[in-house]
Structures are given as structure tokens and as C-alpha cells.
Enzyme design. Structure first.
Site, PDB file in Angstrom:
ATOM      1  N   LYS A 171       4.013 -16.081  10.100  1.00  0.00           N
ATOM      2  CA  LYS A 171       3.240 -16.361  11.320  1.00  0.00           C
ATOM      3  C   LYS A 171       3.419 -17.820  11.730  1.00  0.00           C
ATOM      4  O   LYS A 171       3.301 -18.724  10.887  1.00  0.00           O
ATOM      5  CB  LYS A 171       1.763 -16.061  11.064  1.00  0.00           C
ATOM      6  CG  LYS A 171       0.835 -16.354  12.237  1.00  0.00           C
ATOM      7  CD  LYS A 171      -0.562 -15.801  11.985  1.00  0.00           C
ATOM      8  CE  LYS A 171      -1.480 -16.013  13.175  1.00  0.00           C
ATOM      9  NZ  LYS A 171      -2.015 -17.373  13.274  1.00  0.00           N
ATOM     10  N   SER A 193       3.975 -17.622  17.748  1.00  0.00           N
ATOM     11  CA  SER A 193       2.619 -18.151  17.952  1.00  0.00           C
ATOM     12  C   SER A 193       2.618 -19.673  17.883  1.00  0.00           C
ATOM     13  O   SER A 193       3.420 -20.257  17.148  1.00  0.00           O
ATOM     14  CB  SER A 193       1.720 -17.610  16.820  1.00  0.00           C
ATOM     15  OG  SER A 193       0.443 -18.211  16.820  1.00  0.00           O
ATOM     16  N   HIS A 195      -0.515 -20.879  17.260  1.00  0.00           N
ATOM     17  CA  HIS A 195      -1.783 -20.994  16.514  1.00  0.00           C
ATOM     18  C   HIS A 195      -2.860 -21.660  17.387  1.00  0.00           C
ATOM     19  O   HIS A 195      -3.357 -22.719  17.068  1.00  0.00           O
ATOM     20  CB  HIS A 195      -1.546 -21.799  15.233  1.00  0.00           C
ATOM     21  CG  HIS A 195      -2.516 -21.510  14.121  1.00  0.00           C
ATOM     22  ND1 HIS A 195      -2.099 -21.171  12.859  1.00  0.00           N
ATOM     23  CD2 HIS A 195      -3.864 -21.535  14.070  1.00  0.00           C
ATOM     24  CE1 HIS A 195      -3.153 -21.010  12.079  1.00  0.00           C
ATOM     25  NE2 HIS A 195      -4.236 -21.229  12.794  1.00  0.00           N
ATOM     26  N   ARG A 198      -2.052 -25.649  18.327  1.00  0.00           N
ATOM     27  CA  ARG A 198      -2.053 -26.761  17.368  1.00  0.00           C
ATOM     28  C   ARG A 198      -1.046 -27.838  17.792  1.00  0.00           C
ATOM     29  O   ARG A 198      -1.278 -29.020  17.582  1.00  0.00           O
ATOM     30  CB  ARG A 198      -1.712 -26.262  15.951  1.00  0.00           C
ATOM     31  CG  ARG A 198      -2.747 -25.338  15.357  1.00  0.00           C
ATOM     32  CD  ARG A 198      -2.613 -25.232  13.840  1.00  0.00           C
ATOM     33  NE  ARG A 198      -3.124 -26.427  13.190  1.00  0.00           N
ATOM     34  CZ  ARG A 198      -2.403 -27.267  12.476  1.00  0.00           C
ATOM     35  NH1 ARG A 198      -1.106 -27.053  12.312  1.00  0.00           N
ATOM     36  NH2 ARG A 198      -2.936 -28.333  11.930  1.00  0.00           N
ATOM     37  N   ASP A 226       1.242 -13.728  19.510  1.00  0.00           N
ATOM     38  CA  ASP A 226      -0.150 -13.988  19.871  1.00  0.00           C
ATOM     39  C   ASP A 226      -0.247 -15.303  20.631  1.00  0.00           C
ATOM     40  O   ASP A 226       0.746 -15.971  20.859  1.00  0.00           O
ATOM     41  CB  ASP A 226      -1.103 -13.911  18.659  1.00  0.00           C
ATOM     42  CG  ASP A 226      -1.086 -15.131  17.759  1.00  0.00           C
ATOM     43  OD1 ASP A 226      -0.368 -16.104  18.051  1.00  0.00           O
ATOM     44  OD2 ASP A 226      -1.805 -15.112  16.739  1.00  0.00           O
ATOM     45  N   GLY A 228      -3.296 -16.586  23.694  1.00  0.00           N
ATOM     46  CA  GLY A 228      -3.643 -16.420  25.107  1.00  0.00           C
ATOM     47  C   GLY A 228      -3.600 -14.988  25.592  1.00  0.00           C
ATOM     48  O   GLY A 228      -3.538 -14.750  26.803  1.00  0.00           O
ATOM     49  N   ILE A 229      -3.648 -14.015  24.685  1.00  0.00           N
ATOM     50  CA  ILE A 229      -3.557 -12.614  25.106  1.00  0.00           C
ATOM     51  C   ILE A 229      -4.962 -12.027  25.217  1.00  0.00           C
ATOM     52  O   ILE A 229      -5.699 -11.976  24.229  1.00  0.00           O
ATOM     53  CB  ILE A 229      -2.688 -11.815  24.113  1.00  0.00           C
ATOM     54  CG1 ILE A 229      -1.248 -12.346  24.199  1.00  0.00           C
ATOM     55  CG2 ILE A 229      -2.759 -10.321  24.398  1.00  0.00           C
ATOM     56  CD1 ILE A 229      -0.344 -11.906  23.104  1.00  0.00           C
ATOM     57  N   ARG A 250      -8.937 -15.302  20.532  1.00  0.00           N
ATOM     58  CA  ARG A 250     -10.319 -15.674  20.822  1.00  0.00           C
ATOM     59  C   ARG A 250     -10.894 -14.840  21.958  1.00  0.00           C
ATOM     60  O   ARG A 250     -12.111 -14.776  22.124  1.00  0.00           O
ATOM     61  CB  ARG A 250     -10.376 -17.170  21.139  1.00  0.00           C
ATOM     62  CG  ARG A 250     -10.154 -18.044  19.914  1.00  0.00           C
ATOM     63  CD  ARG A 250      -9.901 -19.477  20.285  1.00  0.00           C
ATOM     64  NE  ARG A 250      -8.640 -19.601  21.014  1.00  0.00           N
ATOM     65  CZ  ARG A 250      -8.212 -20.691  21.616  1.00  0.00           C
ATOM     66  NH1 ARG A 250      -8.943 -21.781  21.595  1.00  0.00           N
ATOM     67  NH2 ARG A 250      -7.049 -20.720  22.237  1.00  0.00           N
TER      68      ARG A 250
END
Ligand code: FMN
Length: 298
Positions: A171, A193, A195, A198, A226, A228-229, A250
Site C-alpha cells: 500500500k 495511494s 495515504h 502525506r 484509494d 478521495g473516493i 474518510r
């Protein structure tokens, strides 16, 4: 002309996602099937839960947020992910019955990495992996909730892959070069991603998907994405750009906080229903047929 500079990768990613529009193809189209096969297992949707950690009980309820969203994943037959946690918490996740991939942190304590991976396999995890994008911090190597992180070499990652019979997921991949390295090291999936931002100015994951898909052509590596989905349209765009599956993040938290398992399940079902609707309206009957012919970049 003056302009506002933005370095926040979350905002850059949101703007990129929203700059992609969708064309229709309706004649001869059918109601689409969102089912997917991953590592020999049939799932109802390419939508996945994110690798979260540290969600405590919410709204005075008995289960932690981690268990609540894992139960939603189980009820929906979608692939579940969890992140940083101790073994007793991971056992509780397994007890929900969700098919779960455990993403282990790049701890400096390498014995802990190996112990958590072995525990996961023995407990019945669906897969294991590591978030390699949480090694560095502004002061060098990061410390996450009191735990020291460490550099992960190719040899170390190869040893994790070779230590398990489960699919190994890396990941935090954000370049074609690293994607190929992951494939060479034996990873069975990567998560494209940043993350949740970051890295300042991190490229939107969906922007590098086409290049990564091309770089991994002919390799047996699933591409998950992943960041912003938050909708079926977002998932559709990611699939069209080269992903095999996509995790919300989130975006699911308000539904989880408010409604627990039922709340987050409704959110995930809404995401999947919108994905099915857009697939149907763009003439793709199955997930593995989706390509970028109905996308327009503005
Ligand atoms: C509360 C919280 C805990 C997280 N814990 C982890 C973790 O332990 N391991 C990990 O790989 N990612 C972790 N993440 C990152 C997510 O897995 C995911 O990459 C990110 O949230 C995606 O961005 P988005 O929230 O903008 O969709 C965490 C994110 C949040 C919000």
C-alpha cells in the site's frame, strides 16, 4: 495574474477527480453486474473499505468503529481492510467474519512486523500487506503513536512475501517504477495511494493509474486505488483509468459515526448502486469490461 498555490494532495486529487467527466452509451446497454473476482474469491463489488486504525466506540455503541465497518463489509460481501493495530484487535476483526486484508506498519521492530503477519495468517486473514508510504516523517523516520518506523528494503519485503501463502498487498505506490518493483518482489496487489495526502504535491492516484496499468501489463498484480473516493462515480472513473478495485476512505466516516454498521453499509451500498447505474449508462455490463472510452478530461 495572481493565483493561489495549493500543495495539499487531497485538494489536488479532488480537483483532478472532478475534472474527469462521463459520456453515455445507452442503446443495447443492460443493467450492469458489479461483481468481481479477486484472488480466486467472488465479491459483490469492486468497492472496498479502507485500511483504518484507531477507531474507538462511537455513539456509545459496544463495538469499535473498526468492527462496525468490518461487519458492513461482511454483510455486503466486499473485501475489508484494516491498518495499524495489535493482535487482540485484529482477532476481533476476524471474529466479525469479514474477509480482511491486514496492512501492517513498517515498524522498526521487525520481529513485530513478522509476528503481526504470522498472527494474521494463523487467524484466517484473507491477505496481508504493508503501507510503505508511512516510513518517513518530517524529522527523518516517522514515529506513529509512539512506534518507531523503519526503512524497508527489497530484501525485507521479499522475505515478507515469501513468509506467507496469502496474497501480499503493498500500500502506498505512486509511480510506475515502484509498481514494477512490487511485482518483481512478488506482491499480488498494490494500493495506489498517497495515504490521504502525506506527501505535499503528491500526484492524484487516478492520474498515475493508466501508466501503472501499462507498466504492469502481463503481470499477475491487482491494482487497487484509494484517496478521495466518495461516490460510485469516483469508483467508476478509477476503474476506467486502470484500477481493478477502489477503497473509500474518510468519506465513510460520517455514516459510520452516525449509524454504525447499518449507516456505513447504506453508504457503501449507495456507492455501489451509483457505480452500477453509471456502468449501465455507459454500456459496460461487467466490471472487467470498463475502459476509459466514456471519460472526458476537461
Ligand atoms: C483514522 C484513519 C486511520 C488510518 N489508519 C491507517 C493505517 O493504520 N494504515 C494505513 O495503511 N492507512 C491508514 N489510513 C489511511 C487510509 O487507509 C487511506 O489510505 C486514506 O484515508 C485514503 O484517503 P481518503 O481518506 O482521502 O479517502 C488511515 C486513515 C484514517 C482517516
Amino acid at each position: 495574474m495572481a493565483y493561489d498555490r495549493i500543495s495539499d494532495a487531497n485538494e489536488i486529487t479532488a480537483r483532478y477527480m472532478d475534472s474527469i467527466l462521463i459520456k453515455e452509451r445507452l442503446i443495447d446497454s443492460v443493467v450492469a453486474d458489479t461483481g468481481v473476482e479477486l484472488f480466486g474469491e467472488r465479491f459483490a463489488s469492486p468497492v472496498m473499505t479502507p485500511a483504518f486504525s484507531h477507531l474507538k466506540q462511537m455513539g456509545g455503541r459496544e463495538l469499535t468503529g473498526l468492527e462496525e465497518y468490518s461487519l458492513a463489509a461482511k454483510n455486503m460481501n466486499i473485501l475489508n481492510f484494516v491498518g495499524m493495530m495489535e493482535n487482540d484487535m485484529f482477532q476481533r476483526i476476524i471474529d466479525t467474519g469479514a474477509k480482511t486484508v491486514r496492512i501492517v506498519k513498517p515498524y522498526a521492530d521487525n520481529a513485530k512486523v513478522k509476528d503481526q503477519m504470522k498472527f494474521a495468517e494463523d487467524a484466517g486473514a484473507f491477505g496481508i500487506g504493508m503501507d510503505i508510504d508511512h516510513i518517513f516523517g518530517n524529522e527523518g523516520l516517522d514515529v506513529v503513536i509512539g512506534e518507531q518506523m523503519a526503512v524497508q528494503t527489497s530484501d525485507m519485503i521479499r522475505s515478507y512475501v515469501e513468509s506467507t501463502s496469502l496474497p501480499f498487498v503493498i500500500k502506498g505506490v505512486l509511480s510506475e517504477e515502484e509498481a514494477v518493483k512490487c511485482a518483481d518482489l512478488g506482491a499480488k496487489a498494490i494500493i495506489v495511494s498517497h495515504h490521504h495526502g502525506r506527501l505535499p504535491y503528491a500526484v492524484p492516484p487516478m492520474m498515475v493509474l493508466p501508466g501503472i496499468r501499462k507498466a504492469l501489463e502481463g503481470r499477475d498484480v491487482k491494482i487497487i486505488v484509494d484517496c478521495g473516493i466518495s461516490s460510485g462515480a469516483d469508483v467508476y472513473k478509477c476503474l476506467a483509468l486502470g484500477a481493478d478495485a477502489a477503497a473509500v476512505g474518510r468519506s465513510m466516516l460520517p455514516s459510520l459515526e452516525e449509524g454504525g454498521t447499518q449507516g456505513v453499509q447504506k453508504f457503501l451500498e449507495d456507492v455501489n448502486n451509483e457505480l452500477r447505474f453509471i456502468m449501465s449508462c455507459t454500456g459496460f455490463a461487467r466490471v472487467d469490461e470498463i475502459d476509459d472510452r466514456c471519460l472526458v478530461k476537461c
